[in-house]
Design a protein around this motif. Structure first.
Motif, mmCIF file in Angstrom:
data_model
loop_
_atom_site.group_PDB
_atom_site.id
_atom_site.type_symbol
_atom_site.label_atom_id
_atom_site.label_comp_id
_atom_site.label_asym_id
_atom_site.label_seq_id
_atom_site.Cartn_x
_atom_site.Cartn_y
_atom_site.Cartn_z
ATOM 1 N N SER A 182 15.723 -54.733 -20.815
ATOM 2 C CA SER A 182 15.914 -53.292 -20.619
ATOM 3 C C SER A 182 17.302 -52.880 -21.111
ATOM 4 C CB SER A 182 15.730 -52.921 -19.150
ATOM 5 O OG SER A 182 16.626 -53.641 -18.322
ATOM 6 N N TYR A 183 17.502 -51.571 -21.243
ATOM 7 C CA TYR A 183 18.753 -51.031 -21.754
ATOM 8 C C TYR A 183 19.468 -50.226 -20.677
ATOM 9 C CZ TYR A 183 17.097 -52.382 -26.374
ATOM 10 O OH TYR A 183 16.648 -53.099 -27.456
ATOM 11 N N GLU A 184 20.796 -50.378 -20.633
ATOM 12 C CA GLU A 184 21.552 -49.795 -19.528
ATOM 13 C C GLU A 184 21.519 -48.277 -19.506
ATOM 14 O OE1 GLU A 184 24.466 -48.993 -22.627
ATOM 15 O OE2 GLU A 184 23.091 -50.642 -22.279
ATOM 16 N N ASP A 185 21.490 -47.620 -20.675
ATOM 17 C CA ASP A 185 21.481 -46.164 -20.672
ATOM 18 C C ASP A 185 20.186 -45.615 -20.072
ATOM 19 O OD1 ASP A 185 20.330 -47.347 -22.959
ATOM 20 O OD2 ASP A 185 20.424 -45.473 -24.078
ATOM 21 N N LEU A 186 19.062 -46.264 -20.370
ATOM 22 C CA LEU A 186 17.775 -45.793 -19.875
ATOM 23 C C LEU A 186 17.559 -46.137 -18.401
ATOM 24 C CD1 LEU A 186 15.545 -46.702 -22.948
ATOM 25 C CD2 LEU A 186 16.597 -44.512 -22.372
ATOM 26 N N VAL A 187 18.175 -47.207 -17.936
ATOM 27 C CA VAL A 187 18.050 -47.598 -16.530
ATOM 28 C C VAL A 187 19.074 -46.864 -15.666
ATOM 29 C CG1 VAL A 187 18.306 -49.510 -14.899
ATOM 30 C CG2 VAL A 187 17.043 -49.843 -17.036
ATOM 31 N N GLN A 238 10.536 -50.837 -23.907
ATOM 32 C CA GLN A 238 10.009 -49.715 -23.134
ATOM 33 C C GLN A 238 9.314 -50.201 -21.871
ATOM 34 O OE1 GLN A 238 7.580 -46.955 -25.418
ATOM 35 N NE2 GLN A 238 6.366 -46.435 -23.616
ATOM 36 N N LYS A 239 8.549 -51.270 -21.992
ATOM 37 C CA LYS A 239 7.862 -51.818 -20.824
ATOM 38 C C LYS A 239 8.860 -52.311 -19.791
ATOM 39 C CE LYS A 239 4.358 -55.205 -19.423
ATOM 40 N NZ LYS A 239 3.372 -56.209 -19.912
ATOM 41 N N ALA A 240 9.892 -53.026 -20.254
ATOM 42 C CA ALA A 240 10.914 -53.525 -19.330
ATOM 43 C C ALA A 240 11.633 -52.382 -18.630
ATOM 44 C CB ALA A 240 11.911 -54.400 -20.090
ATOM 45 N N VAL A 241 11.951 -51.331 -19.384
ATOM 46 C CA VAL A 241 12.636 -50.174 -18.804
ATOM 47 C C VAL A 241 11.776 -49.494 -17.747
ATOM 48 C CG1 VAL A 241 13.430 -47.826 -19.300
ATOM 49 C CG2 VAL A 241 14.164 -49.726 -20.751
ATOM 50 N N MET A 242 10.498 -49.278 -18.049
ATOM 51 C CA MET A 242 9.628 -48.578 -17.114
ATOM 52 C C MET A 242 9.381 -49.402 -15.852
ATOM 53 S SD MET A 242 9.278 -45.664 -18.355
ATOM 54 C CE MET A 242 9.654 -44.892 -19.939
ATOM 55 N N HIS A 243 9.276 -50.713 -15.982
ATOM 56 C CA HIS A 243 9.158 -51.563 -14.799
ATOM 57 C C HIS A 243 10.422 -51.473 -13.942
ATOM 58 C CE1 HIS A 243 5.321 -53.628 -14.936
ATOM 59 N NE2 HIS A 243 5.459 -53.835 -16.233
ATOM 60 N N GLN A 244 11.585 -51.478 -14.601
ATOM 61 C CA GLN A 244 12.838 -51.369 -13.848
ATOM 62 C C GLN A 244 12.954 -50.007 -13.179
ATOM 63 O OE1 GLN A 244 15.486 -53.878 -13.450
ATOM 64 N NE2 GLN A 244 15.650 -52.385 -11.792
ATOM 65 N N ARG A 245 12.563 -48.955 -13.894
ATOM 66 C CA ARG A 245 12.598 -47.620 -13.286
ATOM 67 C C ARG A 245 11.672 -47.540 -12.078
ATOM 68 N NH1 ARG A 245 12.505 -43.441 -18.530
ATOM 69 N NH2 ARG A 245 14.646 -43.813 -19.196
#
Length: 318
Positions: A182-187, A238-245
């Motif tokens: 995941s990316y820090e800006d999106l999380v 995108q998948k990693a980001v959405m799971h983290q969100r």
């Protein structure tokens, strides 16, 4: 008046040709004495030697901490490392291919004192690999607009230019380490939006280099194979980001019935279909999409349209 201590984090990986200037832009920050943590993620091209040379003999007011990971940890792992090494209340983010204006940290400090955000961002000058200005409108990310909703944030893949970000360390520590990939800006942007504490400095405080590493755009890819690899990588992220969100939304107290959680579930399904589109055979993709035929059509049409645009507009590297 609230007082804050600052840590400037510089994350580097295989950026030998640009990292010297990035380090120098950190050392000349015109702000109260602060901590500068430079963490190299096991570069293989001599980047860390360039970092060591750039800080050799430095006698300014800032305290410099160098770290080189013995193995590659990825963005999320390297970010966790610098958080462990740092002590500042405010974390100012930077990468080894970008440049901060000398007043950047001072403007960030002033905004934290005045507005008490959990995360802030700014505008950026966008430059190409050679350092020349890139034409275009780079103020289209969600946080650069006057208004946004939490549902829009949950759906968005572009909240702000990550190289311009700074956050209160509690934003990271209260929710925990980010998921790999995941990316820090999106999380972190989503975490701050959950609490309604996002600020924008409407000044170009960073020169953001397009065309290196993870900042590469489609236009800098050399061929169709590279393009497809990048698109697959994007859907995996995108998948990693959405799971983290989703995990962060649960930690914040949102229920499965909340509109935001429903958005996150849908975005995860879209990411799964995007991964399948590039990773599986057409028949396997169709089989996986049977449960969500409308999403399948959306993904397939969007990717075909994007591929056609790439073929028309791409320019070979070099």
């Amino acid at each position: 008046m609230t007082s804050y201590s600052l840590t400037y984090i510089l994350l580097t990986y295989n950026q030998r040709d640009t990292v010297k200037a990035a380090v120098e832009s950190a050392l000349v920050q015109d702000v109260q004495p602060m901590e500068i943590v430079i963490s190299d993620d096991c570069s293989s091209d001599g980047t860390f030697a360039e970092v060591e040379a750039a800080v050799s003999g430095y006698s300014g007011p800032h305290r410099v901490i160098l770290n080189r990971n013995p193995e590659n940890l990825g963005l999320a792992g390297n970010l966790a490392k610098v958080h462990d090494l740092s002590t500042g209340d405010i974390i100012v983010a930077a990468a080894g291919d970008d440049l901060s204006e000398p007043q950047r940290c001072q403007r960030i400090l002033e905004t934290f004192v005045e507005e008490a955000p959990l995360l802030l961002c700014s505008y950026a000058k966008v430059i190409d690999p050679a350092g020349q200005p890139v034409p275009g409108n780079f103020k289209t990310a969600l946080f650069y607009g006057d208004e946004w909703s939490l549902k829009q944030v949950a759906r968005s893949k572009s909240l702000y230019i990550g190289a311009t970000g700074a956050w209160h360390r509690s934003l990271y520590e209260d929710f925990g380490q980010m998921a790999p990939g995941s990316y820090e800006d999106l999380v972190l942007g989503f975490r701050a939006a959950l609490q309604g504490r996002v600020s924008l400095i409407k000044e170009e405080l960073v020169s953001y280099r397009l065309g290196f590493g993870i900042t590469s755009s489609d236009a800098y890819l050399a061929d169709v194979t590279s393009y497809k690899k990048r698109r697959l990588s994007g859907f995996l992220a995108q998948k990693a980001v959405m799971h983290q969100r989703e995990a962060d939304a649960r930690e914040f107290g949102l229920s499965d019935k909340s509109p935001v959680m429903r958005v996150l579930k849908k975005e995860q399904r879209k990411a799964d279909l995007g991964i399948s589109y590039y990773q599986d055979t057409p028949s396997a993709f169709a089989a996986k999409a049977l449960r969500h035929p409308l999403l399948m059509l959306v993904i397939a049409r969007a990717e075909r349209r994007r591929a056609r645009k790439f073929l028309v507009n791409c320019k070979p590297v070099g």
